[in-house]
Design an enzyme around this catalytic site. Structure first.
Site, mmCIF file in Angstrom:
data_model
loop_
_atom_site.group_PDB
_atom_site.id
_atom_site.type_symbol
_atom_site.label_atom_id
_atom_site.label_comp_id
_atom_site.label_asym_id
_atom_site.label_seq_id
_atom_site.Cartn_x
_atom_site.Cartn_y
_atom_site.Cartn_z
ATOM 1 N N GLU A 145 -3.250 -2.508 -7.860
ATOM 2 C CA GLU A 145 -3.675 -1.214 -8.421
ATOM 3 C C GLU A 145 -5.296 -1.099 -8.377
ATOM 4 O O GLU A 145 -5.951 0.246 -8.404
ATOM 5 C CB GLU A 145 -3.188 -1.073 -9.698
ATOM 6 C CG GLU A 145 -1.801 -0.803 -9.717
ATOM 7 C CD GLU A 145 -0.921 -1.971 -9.810
ATOM 8 O OE1 GLU A 145 -1.471 -3.087 -9.366
ATOM 9 O OE2 GLU A 145 0.501 -1.821 -9.896
ATOM 10 N N GLU A 205 5.882 -5.300 -10.605
ATOM 11 C CA GLU A 205 6.212 -4.976 -12.063
ATOM 12 C C GLU A 205 7.769 -4.852 -12.473
ATOM 13 O O GLU A 205 8.301 -5.410 -13.400
ATOM 14 C CB GLU A 205 5.434 -3.830 -12.517
ATOM 15 C CG GLU A 205 3.970 -4.031 -12.537
ATOM 16 C CD GLU A 205 3.099 -2.859 -13.056
ATOM 17 O OE1 GLU A 205 3.394 -1.833 -12.401
ATOM 18 O OE2 GLU A 205 2.473 -3.066 -13.978
ATOM 19 N N GLY A 262 3.755 -1.452 -8.991
ATOM 20 C CA GLY A 262 5.012 -1.454 -9.599
ATOM 21 C C GLY A 262 5.910 -2.086 -9.170
ATOM 22 O O GLY A 262 7.131 -2.421 -9.901
ATOM 23 N N ALA A 312 4.215 2.109 -7.249
ATOM 24 C CA ALA A 312 4.521 3.590 -7.603
ATOM 25 C C ALA A 312 4.475 4.409 -6.224
ATOM 26 O O ALA A 312 3.626 3.873 -5.465
ATOM 27 C CB ALA A 312 3.826 3.881 -8.543
HETATM 28 C C1 3H9 Z 1 1.202 1.264 -8.869
HETATM 29 O O1 3H9 Z 1 2.161 0.793 -8.468
HETATM 30 C C2 3H9 Z 1 0.901 1.799 -10.051
HETATM 31 C C3 3H9 Z 1 1.796 1.185 -11.356
HETATM 32 O O2 3H9 Z 1 1.238 -0.075 -11.537
HETATM 33 C C4 3H9 Z 1 2.253 1.910 -12.535
HETATM 34 C C5 3H9 Z 1 2.868 2.974 -12.414
HETATM 35 C C6 3H9 Z 1 3.246 3.644 -13.784
HETATM 36 N N1 3H9 Z 1 3.115 5.415 -2.321
HETATM 37 O O3 3H9 Z 1 -0.300 1.357 4.773
HETATM 38 P P1 3H9 Z 1 0.785 1.820 5.886
HETATM 39 C C7 3H9 Z 1 2.442 5.186 2.880
HETATM 40 S S1 3H9 Z 1 -0.139 2.014 -7.665
HETATM 41 C C8 3H9 Z 1 2.907 6.395 -1.504
HETATM 42 O O4 3H9 Z 1 0.332 2.446 6.923
HETATM 43 P P2 3H9 Z 1 1.636 -1.090 6.598
HETATM 44 C C9 3H9 Z 1 1.239 5.331 3.419
HETATM 45 O O5 3H9 Z 1 0.466 6.412 3.019
HETATM 46 C C10 3H9 Z 1 0.597 1.352 -6.205
HETATM 47 N N2 3H9 Z 1 2.766 6.148 -0.204
HETATM 48 O O6 3H9 Z 1 1.761 0.711 6.340
HETATM 49 C C11 3H9 Z 1 1.678 5.644 4.916
HETATM 50 O O7 3H9 Z 1 2.014 6.926 5.021
HETATM 51 P P3 3H9 Z 1 2.072 7.635 6.611
HETATM 52 C C12 3H9 Z 1 0.612 -0.105 -5.848
HETATM 53 C C13 3H9 Z 1 2.840 4.873 0.323
HETATM 54 O O8 3H9 Z 1 2.903 -1.527 7.040
HETATM 55 C C14 3H9 Z 1 3.259 4.763 4.999
HETATM 56 O O9 3H9 Z 1 3.325 4.434 3.627
HETATM 57 N N3 3H9 Z 1 0.673 -0.116 -4.468
HETATM 58 C C15 3H9 Z 1 2.474 4.067 -0.529
HETATM 59 O O10 3H9 Z 1 0.292 -1.338 7.217
HETATM 60 C C16 3H9 Z 1 3.074 3.356 5.584
HETATM 61 O O11 3H9 Z 1 1.822 2.802 5.098
HETATM 62 C C17 3H9 Z 1 -0.237 -0.333 -3.535
HETATM 63 O O12 3H9 Z 1 -1.221 -0.213 -3.748
HETATM 64 C C18 3H9 Z 1 2.785 4.207 -1.884
HETATM 65 N N4 3H9 Z 1 2.744 3.152 -2.970
HETATM 66 O O13 3H9 Z 1 1.355 -1.517 4.968
HETATM 67 C C19 3H9 Z 1 0.473 -0.805 -2.207
HETATM 68 N N5 3H9 Z 1 2.269 2.682 0.071
HETATM 69 O O14 3H9 Z 1 2.720 6.784 7.514
HETATM 70 C C20 3H9 Z 1 -0.128 0.375 -1.147
HETATM 71 C C21 3H9 Z 1 2.379 3.205 1.327
HETATM 72 O O15 3H9 Z 1 2.391 9.099 6.165
HETATM 73 N N6 3H9 Z 1 0.375 0.269 0.081
HETATM 74 N N7 3H9 Z 1 2.553 4.190 1.516
HETATM 75 O O16 3H9 Z 1 0.576 7.480 6.927
HETATM 76 C C22 3H9 Z 1 -0.067 -0.829 1.057
HETATM 77 O O17 3H9 Z 1 -0.703 -1.637 0.660
HETATM 78 C C23 3H9 Z 1 0.623 -0.881 2.397
HETATM 79 O O18 3H9 Z 1 1.174 0.495 2.774
HETATM 80 C C24 3H9 Z 1 1.721 -1.885 2.605
HETATM 81 C C25 3H9 Z 1 2.196 -1.535 4.075
HETATM 82 C C26 3H9 Z 1 0.922 -3.192 2.750
HETATM 83 C C27 3H9 Z 1 2.807 -1.724 1.786
#
Ligand code: 3H9
Length: 699
Positions: free
Chosen positions: A125, A105, A102, A63
């Site tokens: 999450e 999911e 998400g 999400a």
């Molecule tokens: C969820 O899904 C809830 C659901 O169950 C239910 C809903 C109803 N959203 O980490 P990076 C941005 S909760 C918004 O440096 P990498 C991040 O801030 C979510 N922004 O890259 C950054 O911005 P900036 C569950 C996001 O290659 C840019 O993207 N998912 C999100 O080192 C690059 O990120 C997670 O917790 C997001 N979801 O790593 C996964 N994700 O460039 C969270 C990233 O402005 N994300 N951004 O600083 C990660 O673990 C890593 O970003 C990922 C890539 C491994 C994907």
């Protein structure tokens, strides 16, 4: 800007491609057209099957976290998955990069999942203080079984595609042509005419756990034993358990209810703050993308003691060859043997295999001659914390190491500018302050000297990423960010003892707050002699700790410190002799002992830290309050559910309260640590918070 959702046809299979850089988060502007596309394709008689794939570097990473805490715009993610489940033609998710939260999911709402062999899948999450809120806790157990789902959801750790395939989460693995293979599977399933079974309807993997709920509860207790006051791991476990005890829709409604509670709670707010703070910390004012890091192919480490050995392991773990330098062969062999022992322990624990151990050891070599470091691109000194010793090391490095190499010091307190000035190349000198054990702790304080070149800072940031550390760039001062704030806290611990608290009461107030350990247990673990030596060098005293050291009580290693340790045990027992010693010291200092409440302990230990944090911001030693939070959470165990000291002060406790109580304790004790810092007072009065005041200062 590219369109977030496009649909193409491959014969009778429709391929939906999502494109929402950088990580294809499920923002509203993607959910809406995706929902519309799914409805259209569902009703299109010419479409026999649907594939959902992503453009860019990854499948959906979850999400959009920036939308949390704002009013929900429909279709929500659960709405979207409900639409997906109204489709009775085959639906296939084609997964590359990471399918997280998400994103996974949504893939679980499809009938099938095909993954690139290098893909990773998970429900992280919990790390944001949440639980999967779009059916993850209900659908995942149906594919991988409740025990594995429990482990994945409570830990938040993603698994590789191979493991996901074995567990039943992924139906097929793809090599080169992911989308092509997903289309082929979709087409074959459509041609088979077999009725499509949704994941929600698959119950076979739940049967065994349903028959023995006691065994599952034991697994829950094990999985949540380190929750330490965090609500999310418990909600994650409960929700997976609901899959065993409730009908699907009822358990799904419960999951939504838990999600709504957590997402509006303080802990998730704090953990989301940390998620963005960590990414922000890697962006350093004045170091743009145009500043290229220097290439680093070989690293040298001076000193093979605990710290040097740990640093060498951190680089070897990150894939870099490392040369360790020691004074003589004996010390070098001892250092290398300790590293080998540490890797062997990892193999025994199952966190490393024999091949991994051999590869890491293969990257390590040793030398007793500075000339052996001549070809290194980065050399880190981790020798005794004494300016004269550091000066000698840097003089010798300056003489032999090739031009353009980065010369780093791991000092915890000393002046990096003074160290740099002992060389003929101060622009190449930087502080890289690792935290012990250096191969485990995530924090790396990067200390930027007055003359450190921008590309040297960029090199340090890039290396931190390579070796999996969380970097925070800080300026030069005694103790930098972390240890300087720690000093502000430490003095008050002894004062509290004299005034009436016991080590166990203070330690309990800390663990109740969420710290993994209190300061006295920590001191006993680290060895009280270390602080004693430092105090003597600085001409400082701590009456109780000094007296213990004079008696040879150094903590766990001598079986006695602030606590007693029965033979070989690490469990602290209260020691009546220590209580008597404290009473004697109080009497000698003319301090009347009284009863002290836990709130007073929190105020007198944490508030001076926050006050010092404000001074650090004012001086520009840290660029942002969130950088200070990252230091404390990753280097010192500040509870993640409270978001770091500055977030806690501002968002959870209130700056007005902090200022008022500091002023109170300043009046009571007269001690400088309690005198409210000017920036703190301004931040409280203006309502602009720390960040607003720090920005004004920088402008
Ligand atoms: C969820 O899904 C809830 C659901 O169950 C239910 C809903 C109803 N959203 O980490 P990076 C941005 S909760 C918004 O440096 P990498 C991040 O801030 C979510 N922004 O890259 C950054 O911005 P900036 C569950 C996001 O290659 C840019 O993207 N998912 C999100 O080192 C690059 O990120 C997670 O917790 C997001 N979801 O790593 C996964 N994700 O460039 C969270 C990233 O402005 N994300 N951004 O600083 C990660 O673990 C890593 O970003 C990922 C890539 C491994 C994907």
């Amino acid at each position: 800007m590219s369109k977030p959702v496009t649909v193409a046809r491959d014969g009778n299979v429709a391929v939906i491609t999502l494109d929402n850089p950088p990580v294809n988060a499920l923002s509203f502007h993607l959910r809406k057209p995706l929902n519309e596309a799914l409805e259209t394709l569902r009703d299109d008689a010419d479409v026999a099957a649907i594939v959902i794939a992503c453009a860019g570097r990854t499948f959906i990473a979850g999400a959009d976290i920036t939308e949390f805490g704002k009013p929900m715009q429909h279709p929500s993610l659960p709405d979207l998955i409900a639409t997906l489940e109204t489709i009775d033609k085959p639906t296939v998710a084609a997964i590359h990069g990471t399918a997280l939260g998400g994103g996974l999911e949504l893939a679980l709402g499809c009938h099938f999942r095909v993954a690139d062999r290098k893909a990773r899948l998970g429900l992280p999450e919990v790390k944001l203080g949440l639980l999967p809120g779009a059916g993850g806790t209900q659908r995942l157990p149906r594919l991988v079984g409740p025990q594995k789902a429990l482990e994945m959801v409570v830990s938040g750790r993603p698994i590789g595609a191979g493991e996901a395939h074995e567990a039943g989460l992924v139906d097929a693995l793809a090599d080169d042509d992911l989308v092509g293979e997903a289309v082929a599977l979709a087409r074959a399933e459509a041609a088979s005419g077999a009725p499509m079974v949704q994941v929600r309807a698959r119950e076979d993997k739940l049967a065994a756990a349903r028959a023995d709920i006691g065994a599952f509860d034991a697994a829950v207790a094990q999985a949540t034993r380190k929750a330490r006051g965090l609500e999310a791991p418990l909600a994650c476990a409960q929700s997976v358990r609901n899959a065993l005890t409730m009908p699907f829709d009822e358990a799904l409604a419960k999951e939504r209810e838990y999600f709504a509670r957590l997402v509006s709670g303080d802990q998730s707010k704090a953990q989301r703050h940390l998620f963005f703070a960590e990414r922000e910390a890697a962006k350093v004012p004045g170091i743009g993308k145009e500043v290229r890091p220097r290439p680093v192919a070989r690293v040298g480490v001076v000193g093979a003691g605990t710290m040097g050995g740990g640093i060498a392991m951190a680089f070897a773990n990150g894939g870099l060859p490392v040369t360790l330098l020691e004074r003589d062969r004996e010390a070098l062999d001892r250092g290398l043997a300790t590293i080998e022992k540490n890797y062997a322990a990892s193999v025994r624990r199952g966190s490393l295999d024999e091949d991994g151990k051999a590869a890491r050891l293969g990257r390590l070599s040793g030398t007793t001659d500075y000339a052996g470091l001549a070809d290194c691109d980065l050399v880190i000194e981790a020798v005794f914390e004494d300016m004269a010793v550091k000066e000698e090391v840097f003089g010798r490095l300056d003489a032999v190491v090739k031009p353009g190499a980065v010369l780093a010091t791991n000092t915890s307190y000393l002046d990096v500018d003074a160290i740099a000035a002992t060389t003929g190349r101060p622009q190449d000198v930087i502080g890289l302050h690792f935290f012990s054990p250096a191969n485990v702790m995530r924090l790396l304080e990067i200390v930027r000297g007055a003359r450190t070149a921008p590309d040297v800072v960029a090199t340090a940031l890039s290396l931190a990423k390579t070796i999996g550390k969380v970097p925070v760039v800080v300026g030069v001062c005694h103790g930098f960010v972390g240890n300087r704030m720690l000093s502000a806290r430490s003095a008050e611990n002894e004062a509290l003892l004299l005034e009436g608290a016991t080590p166990q009461q203070i330690d309990k107030a800390f663990t109740d707050f969420g710290w993994p350990m209190g300061p006295f247990q920590m001191g006993d673990l680290a060895g009280l002699d270390i602080g004693w030596r430092n105090r003597k060098a600085l001409g400082k005293t701590a009456p109780v700790a000094d007296a213990l050291c004079e008696l040879g009580c150094f903590g766990q290693k001598t079986g006695k410190g602030f606590y007693l340790y029965a033979d070989g045990s690490r469990t602290p027992q209260p020691d009546p002799e220590v209580t008597r010693l404290i009473e004697d010291k109080a009497r000698a200092a003319g301090v009347e002992r009284r009863s002290i409440c836990d709130e007073e302990i929190v105020e007198r230990t944490l508030y001076p830290m926050i006050n010092e944090g404000a001074r650090i911001l004012e001086e520009g030693i840290a660029a942002r309050p969130s950088d200070i939070d990252i230091v404390w959470v990753n280097g010192y165990g500040f509870p993640i559910g409270k978001g770091g000291p500055m977030f806690w002060a501002e968002q959870l406790r209130g700056l007005d309260t902090i200022v008022a109580r500091l002023a109170h304790w300043h009046g009571e004790t007269g001690r400088a640590v309690f005198e409210p810092a000017p920036l703190l007072k301004r931040a409280a009065a203006s309502g602009g918070g720390f960040a607003g005041e720090a920005r004004k200062g920088a402008a």
